[in-house]
Design a protein around this motif. Structure first.
Motif, short mmCIF file in Angstrom:
data_model
loop_
_atom_site.label_atom_id
_atom_site.label_comp_id
_atom_site.label_asym_id
_atom_site.label_seq_id
_atom_site.Cartn_x
_atom_site.Cartn_y
_atom_site.Cartn_z
N ASP A 40 8.21 -1.10 -18.99
CA ASP A 40 7.70 0.06 -18.28
C ASP A 40 7.76 -0.29 -16.80
N THR A 41 7.96 0.71 -15.96
CA THR A 41 8.04 0.47 -14.52
C THR A 41 7.10 1.40 -13.78
N ILE A 42 6.58 0.92 -12.66
CA ILE A 42 5.76 1.73 -11.76
C ILE A 42 6.43 1.71 -10.40
N ALA A 43 6.73 2.87 -9.86
CA ALA A 43 7.37 2.99 -8.55
C ALA A 43 6.35 3.50 -7.54
N ILE A 44 6.28 2.83 -6.37
CA ILE A 44 5.31 3.18 -5.34
C ILE A 44 6.05 3.32 -4.01
N LYS A 45 5.80 4.42 -3.33
CA LYS A 45 6.40 4.68 -2.02
C LYS A 45 5.43 4.25 -0.93
N GLY A 46 5.91 3.48 0.04
CA GLY A 46 5.04 2.89 1.05
C GLY A 46 4.44 3.89 2.01
N LYS A 47 3.29 3.53 2.58
CA LYS A 47 2.65 4.33 3.62
C LYS A 47 2.07 3.38 4.66
N GLY A 48 1.79 3.92 5.85
CA GLY A 48 1.23 3.10 6.91
C GLY A 48 2.17 1.98 7.30
N TYR A 49 1.68 0.76 7.30
CA TYR A 49 2.49 -0.41 7.63
C TYR A 49 3.74 -0.51 6.76
N TYR A 50 3.66 0.01 5.53
CA TYR A 50 4.76 -0.11 4.57
C TYR A 50 5.62 1.17 4.50
N GLU A 51 5.47 2.03 5.47
CA GLU A 51 6.23 3.29 5.46
C GLU A 51 7.74 3.01 5.40
N LEU A 107 -3.06 5.38 -14.28
CA LEU A 107 -2.35 5.68 -13.04
C LEU A 107 -1.71 7.06 -13.13
N THR A 108 -1.77 7.81 -12.05
CA THR A 108 -1.13 9.12 -12.01
C THR A 108 -0.24 9.24 -10.78
N ALA A 109 0.82 9.99 -10.90
CA ALA A 109 1.69 10.23 -9.76
C ALA A 109 0.89 10.88 -8.63
N GLY A 110 1.12 10.42 -7.41
CA GLY A 110 0.42 10.94 -6.25
C GLY A 110 -0.80 10.12 -5.85
N ALA A 111 -1.24 9.22 -6.71
CA ALA A 111 -2.41 8.39 -6.38
C ALA A 111 -2.06 7.40 -5.27
N GLU A 112 -2.96 7.26 -4.32
CA GLU A 112 -2.78 6.27 -3.26
C GLU A 112 -3.41 4.97 -3.71
N VAL A 113 -2.62 3.89 -3.65
CA VAL A 113 -3.06 2.62 -4.23
C VAL A 113 -2.71 1.46 -3.31
N ALA A 114 -3.40 0.36 -3.53
CA ALA A 114 -3.04 -0.93 -2.94
C ALA A 114 -2.70 -1.88 -4.08
N VAL A 115 -1.66 -2.66 -3.91
CA VAL A 115 -1.28 -3.67 -4.89
C VAL A 115 -1.72 -5.03 -4.36
N ILE A 116 -2.51 -5.73 -5.16
CA ILE A 116 -3.10 -7.00 -4.74
C ILE A 116 -2.57 -8.12 -5.64
N GLY A 117 -2.12 -9.21 -5.03
CA GLY A 117 -1.71 -10.39 -5.78
C GLY A 117 -2.77 -11.47 -5.70
N MET A 118 -2.86 -12.29 -6.73
CA MET A 118 -3.78 -13.42 -6.71
C MET A 118 -3.15 -14.58 -7.49
N PRO A 119 -3.09 -15.77 -6.90
CA PRO A 119 -2.51 -16.91 -7.60
C PRO A 119 -3.26 -17.23 -8.89
N ALA A 120 -2.52 -17.57 -9.93
CA ALA A 120 -3.14 -18.02 -11.17
C ALA A 120 -3.70 -19.42 -10.98
N VAL A 132 0.87 -1.17 0.00
CA VAL A 132 0.00 0.00 0.00
C VAL A 132 0.91 1.23 0.00
N GLY A 133 0.61 2.17 -0.87
CA GLY A 133 1.45 3.36 -0.91
C GLY A 133 1.00 4.37 -1.94
N THR A 134 1.90 5.27 -2.28
CA THR A 134 1.63 6.37 -3.20
C THR A 134 2.47 6.21 -4.46
#
Length: 370
Positions: A263-274, A319-332, A246-248
């Motif tokens: 292409d790459t997406i970089a996310i900075k952590g917040k809360g538990y992931y700070e 996706l835009t810079a500054g958006a707060e997001v959660a990254v979710i994984g799911m097994p195939a 979870v992060g920005t």
């Protein structure tokens, strides 16, 4: 058998976006067209694999090309109906129904539209279980089954017929046609007998997409949404989702090396992931994720992003810079994780040399306990 009516459209749209793993686009346009069409009391029979006529013939239908260009073209669904009629005539009017090739993005919604307009049932299953960018990344290719005859219509209205081509050549030739014909194409192909489809299709992916989509419509907070996603997924062919980060969003970039282009997406952590960081490597879809430079998830497992403001899935193109997001994984689904499947849908197929590690392996205690 279930009956799809207009109440399914919004859940399918959001579920298809989640299953697209960051790829896709144009879902809202197709959903609006579906809502308009289904407003006229249109319904589609959604048939299970055990309800398929073993001796009947069925076709895959879908859209290929650039999702970002879909909005630039006038789409009605009758493109697919016309292609269906062409291939049905080649098969002596023996085609009984349709199925999606991939259970994600517009390639859930568009087959539903064509099924409704052609008054044919839609099979509750597909050949990818998620979004993949190429035709050889299907259970048809896994089982050495033909993809042709195959009929393609470009955005200029030109029709192209393909016969007796292997899957790799079909991928190459159809992409060339689409690139020259407006960047988007509509197709039908993979005519296959019901007894074979019962064996090779990944079951219940359409109804699963709807179940996942309903969680995005009903949840009032992220905590509630995550719990609902876990409940919806844990007893499915996919197994339980897991929160990866979870992060920005900091930025999205394009990187090129001698061997890789991503292409790459970089996310900075917040809360538990700070004070932590997360990076996603992208080629059409989210393929490899790192948490603090350690692998956090890998294709074919799904890596999806949720916008925490809207509590909805978001495609990478939005996706835009500054958006707060959660990254979710799911097994195939397990069929995508066999040694043979990984030969054509594993990380190495996208230029990544490290061996595949499943979410279950990476998060053993979460999935199996201490």
């Amino acid at each position: 058998m279930q009956v799809i009516n207009k109440e399914w459209i919004q859940p399918l749209m959001w579920g298809s976006m989640f299953l697209s793993s960051g790829g896709g686009g144009g879902e809202r346009n197709i959903a609006k067209l579906l809502e308009k069409t289904f407003r006229q009391s249109l319904e589609v029979n959604l048939i299970e694999l055990n309800e398929i006529d073993p001796s009947g013939q069925y076709l895959a239908v879908g859209i290929m090309g650039s999702p970002e260009l879909l909005g630039e073209h006038y789409i009605t669904g009758f493109e697919g109906v016309d292609l269906f009629d062409q291939l049905n005539n080649l098969r002596n009017n023996s085609i009984q129904g349709l199925f999606p090739l991939e259970a994600a993005s517009v390639n859930i919604l568009y087959p539903l539209l064509v099924a409704g307009l052609s008054k044919r049932p839609l099979i509750n299953g597909d050949a990818m279980g998620r979004a993949f960018p190429e035709f050889q990344m299907t259970t048809f290719h896994l089982n050495n089954l033909p993809s042709t005859p195959f009929v393609l219509k470009d955005c200029l209205g030109n029709n192209y017929h393909f016969h007796d081509e292997d899957t790799f050549l079909l991928e190459l030739n159809t992409r060339q046609v689409v690139d020259k014909g407006g960047g988007v194409g509509f197709f039908v192909g993979y005519p296959t007998a019901g007894n074979i489809l019962k064996r090779i299709l990944i079951p219940k992916t359409i109804s699963f997409a709807a179940n996942i989509g309903r969680t995005f419509l009903e949840s009032k907070s992220y905590a509630e949404l995550l719990n609902d996603l876990i409940v919806a997924s844990k007893n499915s062919l996919y197994a339980s989702v897991i929160e990866l980060f979870v992060g920005t969003v900091e930025n999205s970039n394009h990187i090129r090396t001698k061997t890789l282009e991503w292409d790459t997406i970089a996310i900075k952590g917040k809360g538990y992931y700070e004070k932590e960081e997360f990076k996603i490597l992208v080629k059409n879809e989210n393929l490899i994720a790192y948490r603090n430079n350690q692998v956090a998830a890998m294709v074919p497992d799904l890596i999806s992003i949720i916008d925490l403001e809207t509590l909805k899935p978001v495609s990478n193109s939005n996706l835009t810079a500054g958006a707060e997001v959660a990254v979710i994984g799911m097994p195939a689904p397990l069929v995508l994780k066999t040694k043979k499947s990984l030969e054509f849908i594993g990380p190495q197929n996208f230029g990544y040399k490290s061996k595949y590690k499943s979410l279950e392996e990476l998060y053993f205690s979460y999935y199996f306990g201490d």
